[in-house]
Design a protein around this motif. Structure first.
Motif, mmCIF file in Angstrom:
data_model
loop_
_atom_site.group_PDB
_atom_site.id
_atom_site.type_symbol
_atom_site.label_atom_id
_atom_site.label_comp_id
_atom_site.label_asym_id
_atom_site.label_seq_id
_atom_site.Cartn_x
_atom_site.Cartn_y
_atom_site.Cartn_z
ATOM 1 N N ALA A 1 0.867 -1.189 0.000
ATOM 2 C CA ALA A 1 0.000 0.000 0.000
ATOM 3 C C ALA A 1 0.899 1.233 0.000
ATOM 4 O O ALA A 1 1.180 1.829 1.042
ATOM 5 N N LEU A 2 1.374 1.605 -1.171
ATOM 6 C CA LEU A 2 2.292 2.736 -1.303
ATOM 7 C C LEU A 2 1.551 4.047 -1.082
ATOM 8 O O LEU A 2 0.368 4.179 -1.401
ATOM 9 N N ASP A 3 2.282 5.021 -0.557
ATOM 10 C CA ASP A 3 1.680 6.327 -0.276
ATOM 11 C C ASP A 3 1.944 7.363 -1.363
ATOM 12 O O ASP A 3 1.124 8.255 -1.597
ATOM 13 N N ALA A 4 3.122 7.291 -2.003
ATOM 14 C CA ALA A 4 3.474 8.302 -3.011
ATOM 15 C C ALA A 4 4.646 7.782 -3.827
ATOM 16 O O ALA A 4 5.326 6.811 -3.451
ATOM 17 N N VAL A 5 4.882 8.439 -4.950
ATOM 18 C CA VAL A 5 6.031 8.119 -5.797
ATOM 19 C C VAL A 5 6.873 9.367 -5.969
ATOM 20 O O VAL A 5 6.341 10.472 -6.192
ATOM 21 N N VAL A 6 8.187 9.207 -5.828
ATOM 22 C CA VAL A 6 9.147 10.286 -6.063
ATOM 23 C C VAL A 6 9.932 9.925 -7.313
ATOM 24 O O VAL A 6 10.560 8.857 -7.380
ATOM 25 N N VAL A 7 9.880 10.782 -8.306
ATOM 26 C CA VAL A 7 10.528 10.536 -9.591
ATOM 27 C C VAL A 7 11.773 11.409 -9.692
ATOM 28 O O VAL A 7 11.703 12.627 -9.487
ATOM 29 N N PHE A 8 12.900 10.794 -10.019
ATOM 30 C CA PHE A 8 14.140 11.541 -10.238
ATOM 31 C C PHE A 8 14.488 11.437 -11.722
ATOM 32 O O PHE A 8 14.791 10.360 -12.222
ATOM 33 N N SER A 9 14.401 12.555 -12.419
ATOM 34 C CA SER A 9 14.601 12.665 -13.864
ATOM 35 C C SER A 9 13.294 12.333 -14.579
ATOM 36 O O SER A 9 12.668 11.302 -14.325
ATOM 37 N N SER A 10 12.903 13.207 -15.484
ATOM 38 C CA SER A 10 11.581 13.104 -16.102
ATOM 39 C C SER A 10 11.369 11.775 -16.820
ATOM 40 O O SER A 10 10.254 11.271 -16.885
ATOM 41 N N SER A 11 12.434 11.170 -17.353
ATOM 42 C CA SER A 11 12.282 9.927 -18.111
ATOM 43 C C SER A 11 11.684 8.808 -17.276
ATOM 44 O O SER A 11 11.044 7.898 -17.813
ATOM 45 N N LEU B 1 -1.021 6.983 -7.662
ATOM 46 C CA LEU B 1 -0.238 7.520 -6.545
ATOM 47 C C LEU B 1 0.056 9.002 -6.731
ATOM 48 O O LEU B 1 0.336 9.452 -7.856
ATOM 49 N N PRO B 2 0.030 9.790 -5.649
ATOM 50 C CA PRO B 2 0.522 11.166 -5.732
ATOM 51 C C PRO B 2 1.987 11.143 -6.166
ATOM 52 O O PRO B 2 2.754 10.265 -5.741
ATOM 53 N N MET B 3 2.376 12.093 -6.998
ATOM 54 C CA MET B 3 3.721 12.073 -7.583
ATOM 55 C C MET B 3 4.446 13.392 -7.325
ATOM 56 O O MET B 3 3.904 14.475 -7.547
ATOM 57 N N LEU B 4 5.691 13.291 -6.879
ATOM 58 C CA LEU B 4 6.614 14.415 -6.793
ATOM 59 C C LEU B 4 7.755 14.141 -7.761
ATOM 60 O O LEU B 4 8.262 13.010 -7.823
ATOM 61 N N VAL B 5 8.162 15.143 -8.519
ATOM 62 C CA VAL B 5 9.162 14.958 -9.567
ATOM 63 C C VAL B 5 10.346 15.885 -9.359
ATOM 64 O O VAL B 5 10.168 17.107 -9.244
ATOM 65 N N ASP B 6 11.533 15.303 -9.315
ATOM 66 C CA ASP B 6 12.762 16.096 -9.315
ATOM 67 C C ASP B 6 13.318 16.083 -10.734
ATOM 68 O O ASP B 6 13.977 15.144 -11.158
ATOM 69 N N PHE B 7 13.014 17.143 -11.484
ATOM 70 C CA PHE B 7 13.537 17.267 -12.842
ATOM 71 C C PHE B 7 15.039 17.538 -12.837
ATOM 72 O O PHE B 7 15.721 17.297 -13.824
ATOM 73 N N VAL B 8 15.536 18.112 -11.768
ATOM 74 C CA VAL B 8 16.924 18.563 -11.609
ATOM 75 C C VAL B 8 17.153 19.780 -12.503
ATOM 76 O O VAL B 8 17.179 20.910 -12.035
ATOM 77 N N ASP B 9 17.330 19.557 -13.792
ATOM 78 C CA ASP B 9 17.488 20.647 -14.758
ATOM 79 C C ASP B 9 16.398 20.527 -15.818
ATOM 80 O O ASP B 9 15.700 19.511 -15.900
#
Length: 409
Positions: A107-117, A126-134
């Motif tokens: 039962a995951l709470d959220a997803v953290v994405v590092f790099s848009s790909s 899932l709620p999503m937070l994205v670290d595009f970096v640049d």
């Protein structure tokens, strides 16, 4: 404590290149507070040895092997599908299946994405937070301007298609992050009318690890004046920087300082970088520890002509208390006092003048180095900057729970 899916395009260890430094510290930050389920790629056989290190930080880990040669061929499918080539490059059926299986088991709470790909793997539920970096799409557009046809056409296409994807990812995310306010402003400029929530999440530096030590021996020969550049040398902007510096700046400096040697310190030097090796240029390749090369350098240079965001190589050199001369665009991204904590240059003559002044005035060079270290200690703590993601995580994780509670009531 939340259960987080963390999606990273490259194994976040060892922290030996810019994106891996940031993704590793973000992993440490998340793992100290939450259960982390990590899916990532290994694209360098040498990184296989570090999988156990990463596993210790995770509740569960899935590693997909990425072979750059075959991945490049696979990326050409994007020409048929109309998508950015970056997406099929990082597309792996096994990784996708693992994510789907994980969502059934946990039962995951959220997803953290590092790099848009990696957003292509994020479960929509899932709620999503994205670290595009640049703004990676802008990087490809910059490459187009520096290359001739047909690569200019291909890079320009990649810039357009990737920007379309980045915009869709940001619109879906609860919050998106870039490494500087300038990158935030650029993304907003490139996506007019976007209502997406976007913030800066600044880079940091481990000033305890990157600190001078009297016990650290010099790797240089007696009598040398070492001028140093550090970075992954299969990264085109780094290779471009050292090639330009060796051709346009170094000869003039050597006329004044015959003992000066330019050390290019970093893994995987391309053939073009290896070809720079000479009496005046040393190409080290991979080194066990970059700190001795930084600590005992007369000065550090970062003559990047195509660079986005904050450069970790600059923060690390400053933390080592060495004077740094960097491209004006790189200096502008760092909160430092130009001229006293960090030196800026715009062209070859600027670099010659700045480096010559440091070599002529060793006391000033030491003052600039000490001031640079004080700067990063005060302003570039990883924990302080990465805490910016915490309240977004708390809010994102709370929303599904509240919805479930309301549904049960």
């Amino acid at each position: 404590m939340a259960k987080l899916l963390y999606l990273v395009h490259r194994l976040p260890y060892p922290p030996n290149k810019g994106d891996k430094v940031r993704s590793y510290h973000l992993l440490k930050h998340l793992a100290a507070r939450h259960e982390v389920y990590l899916a990532t790629f290994v694209d360098d056989p040498e990184d296989e040895a570090y999988i156990p290190v990463v596993r210790q930080l995770c509740t569960e880990l899935h590693v997909a092997r990425l072979h750059p040669g075959s991945a490049k061929l696979a990326s050409l499918r994007g020409l048929l599908s109309g998508e950015a080539l970056t997406l099929p490059y990082y597309r792996d059926a096994g990784l996708g299946a693992w994510v789907q299986d994980l969502t059934r088991r946990q039962a995951l709470d959220a997803v953290v994405v590092f790099s848009s790909s990696m957003a292509q793997y994020a479960p929509h539920a899932l709620p999503m937070l994205v670290d595009f970096v640049d703004v990676d799409s802008a990087k490809w557009t910059d490459y187009a301007q520096a290359h001739a046809w047909p690569m200019s056409w291909l890079y320009r296409r990649e810039g357009r298609r990737l920007l379309d994807f980045e915009a869709r990812v940001a619109a879906r995310a609860a919050c998106s992050f870039f490494v500087t306010d300038r990158e935030v402003a650029l993304f907003r400029q490139l996506t007019p009318g976007s209502e997406s929530r976007i913030e800066a999440l600044c880079n940091g530096v481990d000033a305890e690890f990157f600190s001078p030590s009297d016990e650290r021996a010099s790797p240089y020969a007696a009598g040398e004046l070492p001028l140093v550049f550090t970075g992954a040398m299969d990264y085109w902007p780094n290779a471009d920087a050292v090639g330009w510096f060796a051709a346009e700046v170094l000869p003039a400096l050597r006329l004044r300082w015959p003992a000066l040697k330019f050390y290019i310190v970093g893994r995987s030097p391309t053939p073009a970088v290896q070809a720079l090796a000479s009496e005046a240029v040393v190409v080290t390749g991979t080194v066990a520890d970059v700190r001795p090369y930084l600590q005992h350098a007369a000065a550090v240079v970062a003559p990047l002509r195509l660079a986005r965001g904050i450069q970790n190589k600059i923060l690390e050199a400053m933390a080592m208390a060495r004077p740094v001369v960097a491209a004006q665009t790189c200096v502008a991204a760092i909160t430092a006092e130009a001229g006293s904590e960090l030196l800026a240059a715009e062209d070859a003559a600027d670099y010659v003048r700045q480096v010559d002044a440091l070599l002529s005035e060793p006391d000033r060079a030491e003052r600039v180095g000490r001031a640079g270290r004080d700067c990063v200690i005060k302003r570039y703590s990883w924990s302080a900057h990465l805490s910016g993601i915490d309240h977004h995580l708390a809010r994102s994780c709370a929303a599904p729970r509240l919805a479930l509670q309301a549904e049960a009531a």
